[in-house]
Design an enzyme around this catalytic site. Structure first.
Site, PDB file in Angstrom:
ATOM      1  N   ALA A 169     -10.289  22.985 -46.321  1.00 13.11           N
ATOM      2  CA  ALA A 169     -11.450  22.318 -45.724  1.00 13.11           C
ATOM      3  C   ALA A 169     -11.765  21.056 -46.517  1.00 13.11           C
ATOM      4  O   ALA A 169     -12.746  20.980 -47.256  1.00 13.11           O
ATOM      5  CB  ALA A 169     -12.635  23.274 -45.704  1.00 13.11           C
ATOM      6  N   THR A 171     -12.827  17.965 -45.909  1.00 15.01           N
ATOM      7  CA  THR A 171     -14.059  17.187 -45.807  1.00 15.01           C
ATOM      8  C   THR A 171     -15.218  17.925 -46.475  1.00 15.01           C
ATOM      9  O   THR A 171     -16.130  17.290 -47.016  1.00 15.01           O
ATOM     10  CB  THR A 171     -14.407  16.839 -44.342  1.00 15.01           C
ATOM     11  OG1 THR A 171     -14.654  18.021 -43.594  1.00 15.01           O
ATOM     12  CG2 THR A 171     -13.283  16.065 -43.693  1.00 15.01           C
ATOM     13  N   ASP A 172     -15.212  19.254 -46.460  1.00 10.70           N
ATOM     14  CA  ASP A 172     -16.193  20.012 -47.234  1.00 10.70           C
ATOM     15  C   ASP A 172     -16.047  19.715 -48.723  1.00 10.70           C
ATOM     16  O   ASP A 172     -17.028  19.506 -49.437  1.00 10.70           O
ATOM     17  CB  ASP A 172     -15.997  21.516 -47.017  1.00 10.70           C
ATOM     18  CG  ASP A 172     -16.766  22.047 -45.818  1.00 10.70           C
ATOM     19  OD1 ASP A 172     -17.385  21.237 -45.109  1.00 10.70           O
ATOM     20  OD2 ASP A 172     -16.752  23.262 -45.597  1.00 10.70           O
ATOM     21  N   VAL A 173     -14.813  19.721 -49.200  1.00 13.97           N
ATOM     22  CA  VAL A 173     -14.552  19.467 -50.618  1.00 13.97           C
ATOM     23  C   VAL A 173     -15.008  18.056 -50.999  1.00 13.97           C
ATOM     24  O   VAL A 173     -15.667  17.850 -52.030  1.00 13.97           O
ATOM     25  CB  VAL A 173     -13.056  19.657 -50.933  1.00 13.97           C
ATOM     26  CG1 VAL A 173     -12.742  19.222 -52.360  1.00 13.97           C
ATOM     27  CG2 VAL A 173     -12.645  21.113 -50.721  1.00 13.97           C
ATOM     28  N   GLY A 176     -18.759  17.823 -51.050  1.00 14.33           N
ATOM     29  CA  GLY A 176     -19.262  18.479 -52.250  1.00 14.33           C
ATOM     30  C   GLY A 176     -19.177  17.570 -53.458  1.00 14.33           C
ATOM     31  O   GLY A 176     -20.118  17.476 -54.257  1.00 14.33           O
TER      32      GLY A 176
END
Length: 378
Positions: A169, A171-173, A176
């Site tokens: 994932a 784009t989550d990383v 973050g």
């Protein structure tokens, strides 16, 4: 667990789920902060507790996915639609430094937990808010969808194949990491003037900002980037993967004409750099399809260990295509394993802190990811 790490006096409330926000919470936990994860008992807590492999036990409230970004935290059960639970949250906020949230635009306001609501209880509060598409777009922002809309899916995959989502994932990383940076800046600001901050990051903007040269290939050069598999649009041969004589996969990243000449010398293709189609990077980019089968044939004649040794001596960037077990057998992989204890048993997880600055910054020990509601007295 006592800590003398850099943020041992910091208190973080996590009103976030899935990956992006929780990765930020674990980052602060690894730096010694007290991190309280608020989970709704009516929904079974963070949804990733149920995101399990087929091999994981179905009756557990823990999953490998959940444990990837939730070490070092306390889990407190609060249904924020209930007034008494909301009041409990407000009490926690009164002594908190940072709140991490991941609500759709408008949802935090409906629950009474937006920045304006919470800073009434703690004027110098720092509030980090992750959304999918920003404050103006009320859409669920799951990573796969953002990968698609930000251009990553179109760019990923083989030239003649269909677009592909990346296997993490991403784009989550990225979001973050962007939020970590924003919150650290907000802490510096508070140290200077005593003021709190509202820091907002969207998955979409974090993804777009990470397009770097692919974006400027369009913005500056006017070219819409296309799928090239693992190859690079501006350099050749860069990112190419070849099978060796012993049936192993090896990637190279030739970034200069000197490296290309050294590569050809090792592969006994010494006349290749003299050919006008391959003399410079610019000509190799134009003739990459002509170059590829020549290199494939040469790589297929030599074992991987011999190639790696020669490339190392000649300062040619290379990489074995490792499986996950091989990754965590490397020195770098071993250093990123976060070992925690639960009931006297060691559990392996993944560190979110990847920098080195000296002693005393990172907590000496981090608790295992919490069971649902494990810390009701926090």
């Amino acid at each position: 667990m006592q800590s003398t790490a850099i943020f041992s006096d910091l208190k973080v409330i996590e009103l976030a789920s899935v990956l992006a926000g929780p990765s930020v919470g674990q980052f602060f936990a690894e730096l010694g902060a007290e991190v309280i994860k608020v989970e709704n008992p009516e929904t079974g807590g963070d949804v990733t507790r149920s995101w399990k492999l087929a091999s994981e036990p179905a009756d557990s409230d823990m999953s490998a996915y959940f444990m990837s970004v939730n070490a070092g935290k306390a889990s407190v059960l609060l249904n924020l639609k209930k007034r008494e639970d909301l009041e409990r949250l407000y009490d926690l906020v009164k002594t908190a430094d940072i709140v991490i949230a991941s609500y759709k635009p408008g949802d935090a306001e409906k629950l009474g937990v937006c920045y304006a609501d919470l800073k009434a209880f703690k004027p110098d509060l720092i509030y980090g808010h992750i959304t999918g598409f920003g404050a103006e777009e009320n859409r669920v922002g799951y990573d796969a969808i953002v990968q698609a809309e930000s251009g990553f899916v179109f760019l990923n995959g083989e030239k003649d194949g269909k677009p592909q989502k990346m296997p993490v994932a991403l784009t989550d990383v990225l979001a973050g990491h962007q939020l970590k940076e924003g919150l650290l800046l907000a802490l510096i600001k508070r140290m200077k003037n005593g003021e709190g901050s509202y820091v907002t990051v969207s998955l979409m903007e974090a993804a777009i900002s990470s397009l770097v040269n692919q974006a400027t290939n369009w913005l500056v050069a006017g070219q819409v980037p296309q799928r090239l598999g693992s190859e690079h649009p501006n350099i050749a041969p860069y990112g190419n993967i070849f099978k060796t004589a012993d049936d192993q996969w090896l990637m190279i990243a030739v970034g200069s004409d000197r490296q290309f000449r050294a590569l050809c010398d090792i592969l006994e293709l010494r006349d290749l750099p003299q050919r006008p189609e391959f003399t410079t990077n610019a000509t190799r980019v134009k003739n990459r399809e002509l170059l590829k089968p020549i290199l494939e044939s040469a790589f297929s004649l030599v074992d991987i260990d011999r190639l790696c040794s020669a490339f190392l001596t000649a300062d040619i960037p290379y990489g074995r295509v490792n499986t996950m077990d091989q990754v965590f057998a490397t020195p770098q992989g071993k250093a990123m394993v976060l070992q925690t204890l639960r009931n006297g048993l060691v559990q392996n997880g993944l560190r979110q802190v990847a920098f080195r600055m000296g002693e005393g910054l990172v907590a000496g020990g981090v608790k295992a990811a919490p069971r649902l509601g494990e810390n009701e007295r926090a």
